[in-house]
Design an enzyme around this catalytic site. Structure first.
Site, PDB file in Angstrom:
ATOM      1  CB  SER A 251     -60.689 -35.601  25.646  1.00 26.98           C
ATOM      2  OG  SER A 251     -60.455 -34.291  26.165  1.00 26.98           O
TER       3      SER A 251
ATOM      4  CE  LYS B 138     -57.435 -33.866  28.404  1.00 29.42           C
ATOM      5  NZ  LYS B 138     -58.627 -33.110  27.928  1.00 29.42           N
TER       6      LYS B 138
ATOM      7  CB  SER C 298     -62.869 -32.608  27.311  1.00 34.27           C
ATOM      8  OG  SER C 298     -62.983 -33.240  26.075  1.00 34.27           O
TER       9      SER C 298
HETATM   10  N1  GLN Z   1     -65.823 -34.663  22.781  1.00 30.30           N
HETATM   11  C1  GLN Z   1     -65.554 -33.398  22.145  1.00 30.30           C
HETATM   12  C2  GLN Z   1     -64.622 -33.594  20.991  1.00 30.30           C
HETATM   13  O1  GLN Z   1     -64.331 -34.691  20.711  1.00 30.30           O
HETATM   14  C3  GLN Z   1     -64.996 -32.442  23.128  1.00 30.30           C
HETATM   15  C4  GLN Z   1     -63.588 -32.699  23.417  1.00 30.30           C
HETATM   16  C5  GLN Z   1     -63.016 -31.690  24.353  1.00 30.30           C
HETATM   17  O2  GLN Z   1     -63.751 -30.974  25.026  1.00 30.30           O
HETATM   18  N2  GLN Z   1     -61.699 -31.612  24.352  1.00 30.30           N
HETATM   19  O3  GLN Z   1     -64.180 -32.675  20.375  1.00 30.30           O
END
Ligand code: GLN
Length: 483
Positions: free
Chosen positions: A159, A84, A183
């Site tokens: 994400s 990532k 995420s």
């Molecule tokens: N979807 C969540 C957010 O937008 C989690 C994102 C993540 O785990 N990095 O913060």
């Protein structure tokens, strides 16, 4: 609609290592085949933001040399992996999905990546994600969204959308993602792969571009539970470069995989099966629970009573920490700098205004507000107190059960564009994942079925702090009962 089938028979880590050791295949050829796959599939999926062919082939040749000399091969020998783009690799770009880091090259390599490379993995490239890991659909990437390999008009989740999609489409055997509020688990669920959220402190955050430091974690995606356990064993462990990393020894996460679930107590929290849960997701998860019961587990209803406060608590803490972490991107030291500014302060302002996307700015504003004098007690301090209550809910539950089962996400993958104009509905995609993030416990998502449209559905398994082996053992049973 037509649902594309993602690749179903991926190579396993064990197969790769033994076929290279026996001379049946070469790491070099496996890497070349991965790049061919990326060329063929990624124009539709857009999981990769950059590939590093030369560097990957060099790593592969080193493995082939070892094999030619008959030396014993490291555990991830020749395994093609993707990373990532919030994790750094010395000399390579790390955009975090943001324009503000365009052109920046990392000065050092993240510990988790170093460990993969030391174990013989071949790094193919860097993977697309929501900007600074903020999002649940990968639509917040400044470089364009990732498409779900099962249905190109749908999101891969976020994400870590690129990390999940790359494994689902056979464009990597394992990938690293990060999980702050869901995420890793939510995209794993949307793309039909396994994704692990290790206990906070289990895997070093050194070299991770920070979003919310008290919540950020690094973890693997793979096609199978066994491979996920193997990769977790490689990246876990103490790191003096991360003050929050735990000194606890790392067990062999593959040792207990086949022990089954007979005699285990599994908790089902009523709060996770309430309104808003898609009926097909509910059906698939309940079927899996029934299968585990038939395999000898005792299934117990439990309650996690503070769960309904988790989303607001998460969005106060995560945005507050993000507003502080993202202060460092000011046009001076990293990547993008606005050209049309004529004073120092207008350079800061213009660079941040043009460099950050809308969601990142929304969060910086929310977080700055929550931390301002006069509001701190009402928001940040209160959220920390609720975080404690949420953690105690889990500690109480784990006094009675070995693992907790829930849906990973309330729905299967939604359509691209469906939620982009409604941040609150996007935030609710994390309703089942943010609790474990706040509590610091471990969790994973394992495929447990498909919707009538053929979209993957994930089961979330939550474990006690540092009890990854237990949740992996349950996951292995779920996986075995699928096939
Ligand atoms: N979807 C969540 C957010 O937008 C989690 C994102 C993540 O785990 N990095 O913060």
């Amino acid at each position: 609609m037509t649902v594309e089938t993602a690749e179903t028979k991926p190579l396993s880590i064990g197969d790769i290592r033994s076929s290279i050791a026996s001379g049946e295949s070469k790491a070099n050829a496996i890497a070349e085949a991965s790049f061919e796959k990326i060329e063929a599939r990624d124009p539709q999926i857009h999981a990769y933001l950059s590939v590093n062919r030369e560097r990957a082939l060099e790593q592969a040749s080193r493995i082939d040399d070892l094999a030619a000399k008959g030396e014993s091969l490291p555990v991830l020998a020749g395994v093609p992996v993707g990373i990532k783009d919030v994790l750094t690799i010395e000399g390579l770009p790390a955009t975090a999905g943001s324009k503000i880091l365009e052109g920046w090259r990392a000065p050092y390599t993240a510990t988790a990546v170093q460990k993969l490379e030391a174990a013989g993995a071949v790094v193919l490239g860097k993977l697309n994600c929501d900007e600074f890991a903020m999002g649940s659909s990968n639509e917040n990437s400044a470089y364009g969204p990732v498409h779900n390999p099962y249905a190109l008009d749908r999101v891969p989740g976020g994400s870590s959308g690129g990390s999940a999609a790359a494994v689902a489409a056979g464009m990597a055997v394992a990938t690293l993602g990060t999980d702050t509020g869901g995420s890793i688990r939510q995209p794993a669920s949307f793309c039909g792969v396994v994704g692990i959220l290790p206990t906070y402190g289990r895997v070093s955050r050194y070299g991770l571009i920070a979003f919310a430091s008290s919540l950020d974690r690094v973890g693997p995606f793979t096609a199978s539970v066994r491979d996920a356990a193997t990769v977790l064993g490689v990246i876990a462990g103490h790191d003096p470069q991360d003050a929050t990393s735990s000194p606890l020894p790392v067990p062999d996460y593959t040792a207990d995989l086949d022990k089954g679930v007979a005699g285990l107590k599994l908790g089902i929290p009523s709060e996770y099966f309430a309104e808003g849960l898609d009926p097909e997701v509910r059906a698939a998860v309940e079927r899996s629970i029934d299968q585990l019961r038939s395999a000898g587990a005792t299934v117990k209803p439990i309650s996690l009573p503070h769960s309904r406060y988790a989303i607001p608590t998460y969005y106060v803490i995560a945005t507050a920490e993000a507003s502080a972490n993202l202060a460092r991107f000011d046009g001076v030291r990293y990547g993008f700098r606005a050209k049309d500014a004529n004073t120092l302060s207008s350079m800061y302002r213009r660079s941040r205004d043009l460099g950050f996307g809308a969601e990142v700015k929304r969060r910086i504003m929310l977080g700055t507000y929550a931390l301002s004098a006069g509001y701190y007690d009402a928001y940040y301090k209160k959220a920390q107190q609720v975080r404690r209550l949420l953690t105690e809910d889990f500690l109480k539950a784990f006094a009675e059960v070995d693992a907790i089962l829930t849906p990973t996400a309330p729905t299967p993958a939604f359509k691209l564009g469906e939620k982009v104009d409604d941040p609150v509905s996007m935030y609710l995609a994390d309703i089942y994942t943010v609790t474990a993030s706040l509590a610091g416990i471990c969790g994973l998502s394992v495929p447990c079925g498909k919707s009538s449209e053929g979209l993957p559905i994930g089961l979330q398994i939550l474990g006690k702090h540092f009890d990854e082996a237990m949740m992996l053992r349950v996951a292995q049973t779920v996986e075995a009962l699928q096939s």
